[in-house]
Design an enzyme around this catalytic site. Sequence first.
Site, PDB file in Angstrom:
ATOM      1  N   GLU A   2     -12.079 -23.940 -20.350  1.00 32.71           N
ATOM      2  CA  GLU A   2     -12.773 -23.856 -18.869  1.00 32.71           C
ATOM      3  C   GLU A   2     -14.152 -23.044 -19.223  1.00 32.71           C
ATOM      4  OE1 GLU A   2     -12.904 -21.490 -14.673  1.00 32.71           O
ATOM      5  OE2 GLU A   2     -10.999 -22.388 -15.441  1.00 32.71           O
ATOM      6  N   GLU A  17     -17.864 -17.910 -21.275  1.00 36.20           N
ATOM      7  CA  GLU A  17     -18.923 -17.369 -20.217  1.00 36.20           C
ATOM      8  C   GLU A  17     -19.946 -16.691 -20.972  1.00 36.20           C
ATOM      9  OE1 GLU A  17     -20.770 -16.465 -17.487  1.00 36.20           O
ATOM     10  OE2 GLU A  17     -18.837 -17.273 -16.566  1.00 36.20           O
ATOM     11  N   ASP A  63     -23.642 -23.864 -12.280  1.00 30.50           N
ATOM     12  CA  ASP A  63     -25.146 -23.513 -11.619  1.00 30.50           C
ATOM     13  C   ASP A  63     -25.711 -24.824 -11.155  1.00 30.50           C
ATOM     14  OD1 ASP A  63     -27.983 -22.779 -10.865  1.00 30.50           O
ATOM     15  OD2 ASP A  63     -27.832 -21.216 -12.323  1.00 30.50           O
ATOM     16  N   THR A 115     -10.822 -20.055  -4.699  1.00 30.35           N
ATOM     17  CA  THR A 115     -11.708 -18.690  -4.614  1.00 30.35           C
ATOM     18  C   THR A 115     -12.045 -18.004  -3.408  1.00 30.35           C
ATOM     19  OG1 THR A 115     -13.759 -19.636  -5.199  1.00 30.35           O
ATOM     20  CG2 THR A 115     -12.349 -19.685  -7.019  1.00 30.35           C
TER      21      THR A 115
END
Length: 228
Positions: free
Chosen positions: A59, A84, A134, A207
């Site tokens: 991910e 991340e 983004d 989420t």
Amino acid sequence: MTESKPMRTVRSFVRREGRLTPGQQKALDDLWPMFGIEETGPELDFAQLFGREASRVLEIGFGNGSSLAEMAAKQTDADFIGVEVHRPGVGQLLKLIENNQLSNLRVACTDAVELLKTRIADHSLDRVQLYFPDPWHKKRHHKRRIIQPAFVSLLAKKLKPGGHLHMATDWQDYAEQMLEDLSGSKDFVNCASDGTYIPRPDYRPLTKFEQRGHRLGHGVWDLLFKRK
């Protein structure tokens, strides 16, 4: 004769470091040696990393890590790697790994493109997940979006034949660009019956951000493509 300047790499992210909470910093200090993946080194040996053979899911951009941790907890037959660039999110996910005793999840704090190029072997991944990247919504910034033809080609190299690329976005024009770029790739086929988008699969958690968007009437587009 003037020296030519090296071309600057266009990045799909900006490092907005933010402030680490004491708990996040403690997790980075204590848990990184056990669950962290360094940005440099030889190609990863997944069997050695996780101590078993299993499906491998990568991910990219997991945010605070809550949905990724939930997936890892529910899909114990798969091994997950989360990438991340923001350390507070990495620290938060490390806390979740410890709190939920997740043995099938590892974390990298680096540029996903570089990790894929240098540490992920070709044809080694069963699924790549890219949720709510983004959108770089201003047109002049679209070149910074992570989904571009060159990145699609890189993902195709890293996925096994039959592996999947699953993307989700709440920006319609980004969804349309994703659909165009993947549909134009010789390496992928769309899993949607109508050649567009799919309903959210059960394995992708809803989420809080997405729940709020639904209440406000915002759309979310899921795309699922299979590696030929």
